[in-house]
Scaffold this motif. Sequence first.
Motif, mmCIF file in Angstrom:
data_model
loop_
_atom_site.group_PDB
_atom_site.id
_atom_site.type_symbol
_atom_site.label_atom_id
_atom_site.label_comp_id
_atom_site.label_asym_id
_atom_site.label_seq_id
_atom_site.Cartn_x
_atom_site.Cartn_y
_atom_site.Cartn_z
ATOM 1 N N PRO A 122 0.837 -1.206 0.000
ATOM 2 C CA PRO A 122 0.000 0.000 0.000
ATOM 3 C C PRO A 122 0.869 1.252 0.000
ATOM 4 N N PRO A 123 0.319 2.376 -0.456
ATOM 5 C CA PRO A 123 1.101 3.611 -0.476
ATOM 6 C C PRO A 123 1.429 4.096 0.927
ATOM 7 N N LEU A 124 2.448 4.910 1.030
ATOM 8 C CA LEU A 124 2.810 5.509 2.316
ATOM 9 C C LEU A 124 1.707 6.433 2.790
ATOM 10 N N ASP A 125 1.516 6.520 4.108
ATOM 11 C CA ASP A 125 0.609 7.546 4.605
ATOM 12 C C ASP A 125 1.332 8.895 4.555
ATOM 13 N N ARG A 126 0.590 9.963 4.776
ATOM 14 C CA ARG A 126 1.157 11.301 4.582
ATOM 15 C C ARG A 126 2.341 11.560 5.516
ATOM 16 N N LEU A 127 2.256 11.088 6.736
ATOM 17 C CA LEU A 127 3.342 11.316 7.682
ATOM 18 C C LEU A 127 4.611 10.601 7.249
ATOM 19 N N ALA A 128 4.484 9.337 6.856
ATOM 20 C CA ALA A 128 5.646 8.588 6.399
ATOM 21 C C ALA A 128 6.238 9.211 5.142
ATOM 22 N N ALA A 129 5.376 9.751 4.285
ATOM 23 C CA ALA A 129 5.854 10.394 3.069
ATOM 24 C C ALA A 129 6.682 11.636 3.385
ATOM 25 N N GLU A 188 8.415 12.121 6.127
ATOM 26 C CA GLU A 188 9.678 11.679 6.704
ATOM 27 C C GLU A 188 10.640 11.169 5.640
ATOM 28 N N LEU A 189 10.108 10.531 4.602
ATOM 29 C CA LEU A 189 10.950 9.964 3.562
ATOM 30 C C LEU A 189 11.381 11.016 2.544
ATOM 31 N N GLY A 190 10.595 12.085 2.396
ATOM 32 C CA GLY A 190 10.889 13.108 1.397
ATOM 33 C C GLY A 190 9.996 12.921 0.187
ATOM 34 N N SER A 191 9.574 14.026 -0.424
ATOM 35 C CA SER A 191 8.553 13.943 -1.465
ATOM 36 C C SER A 191 9.008 13.159 -2.697
ATOM 37 N N ILE A 192 10.276 13.299 -3.096
ATOM 38 C CA ILE A 192 10.756 12.572 -4.271
ATOM 39 C C ILE A 192 10.791 11.076 -3.989
ATOM 40 N N ASN A 209 5.799 5.067 -3.890
ATOM 41 C CA ASN A 209 4.389 4.792 -4.180
ATOM 42 C C ASN A 209 4.170 4.371 -5.624
ATOM 43 N N GLY A 210 5.054 4.827 -6.525
ATOM 44 C CA GLY A 210 4.831 4.585 -7.948
ATOM 45 C C GLY A 210 5.555 3.387 -8.529
ATOM 46 N N SER A 211 6.543 2.841 -7.814
ATOM 47 C CA SER A 211 7.351 1.784 -8.412
ATOM 48 C C SER A 211 7.548 0.605 -7.457
ATOM 49 N N PRO A 212 7.205 -0.608 -7.881
ATOM 50 C CA PRO A 212 7.445 -1.786 -7.037
ATOM 51 C C PRO A 212 8.931 -2.068 -6.853
ATOM 52 N N HIS A 249 -7.011 10.762 11.108
ATOM 53 C CA HIS A 249 -6.048 10.713 10.019
ATOM 54 C C HIS A 249 -6.034 9.329 9.408
ATOM 55 N N SER A 250 -6.057 9.261 8.091
ATOM 56 C CA SER A 250 -6.049 7.978 7.404
ATOM 57 C C SER A 250 -4.980 7.982 6.336
ATOM 58 N N ALA A 251 -4.636 6.790 5.888
ATOM 59 C CA ALA A 251 -3.587 6.678 4.886
ATOM 60 C C ALA A 251 -4.042 7.293 3.582
ATOM 61 N N SER A 252 -3.142 7.955 2.905
ATOM 62 C CA SER A 252 -3.447 8.545 1.611
ATOM 63 C C SER A 252 -2.161 8.694 0.833
ATOM 64 N N THR A 253 -2.283 8.788 -0.505
ATOM 65 C CA THR A 253 -1.118 8.996 -1.349
ATOM 66 C C THR A 253 -0.825 10.471 -1.414
#
Length: 210
Positions: free
Chosen positions: A71-78, A80-84, A90-93, A200-204
């Motif tokens: 599943p895609p990262l939630d907003r908080l994890a995103a 922390e990881l950085g937008s790029i 989220n886009g590549s397995p 808060h819920s998970a979202s891309t």
Amino acid sequence: MIGWVDGRPISRKLLDERLTALREGPLSAALPVPGTSEDRQLARWLTQVILTEALCESTATGLGLRPQEKPPLDRLAAVELGSINAAAYNGSPWVRAMFDHITADVTTPSEWRRRPSPDPAFPARHLVRHRLFSDRERACEASPADLEPLGPITLDSLPAAIAEALQTHPHTTLVGPIEDGLGWHVAIATPVTTPSLPAHSASTPAPAPP
């Protein structure tokens, strides 16, 4: 051509296709006007996402890894990881495969671990805006407009360093920069007083240049 990965040219066509898909998708109204400096910044950001995906695919296949469906990262994890990196994850397995491979034996230091709410039955939520910077100078120049909204969350869901700083500063105060092993945090928090606000819920995360 937008770059090279392991001696292989990455076609500009990939970037044009991604930009077209964004402009024809549900986020089109939020994108910058074509031809503006903001539009060029979006193209540079998306170029880095594409090259990150290509590099991870090349490295993962070389290591014999398998693509990972998650599943895609939630907003908080995103954040922390950085937008790029988050967009590439989220886009590549293949990016997810490399992430799992690299972090398989990683132990999270205690100061980074999220701490339980004092009252887990009724955790206090705050509307939080946050951003992680790689250097202190940029973090010192940050304003609330530079931060990314995380929605209504509990402060203990944030990295411990910035969570503790928010708890010891007056509400609605810009806090930071606070340094930990992730980088330099800047954030602002406002208590949620309306009980009807959703959890808060998970979202891309929407693509946005860093």
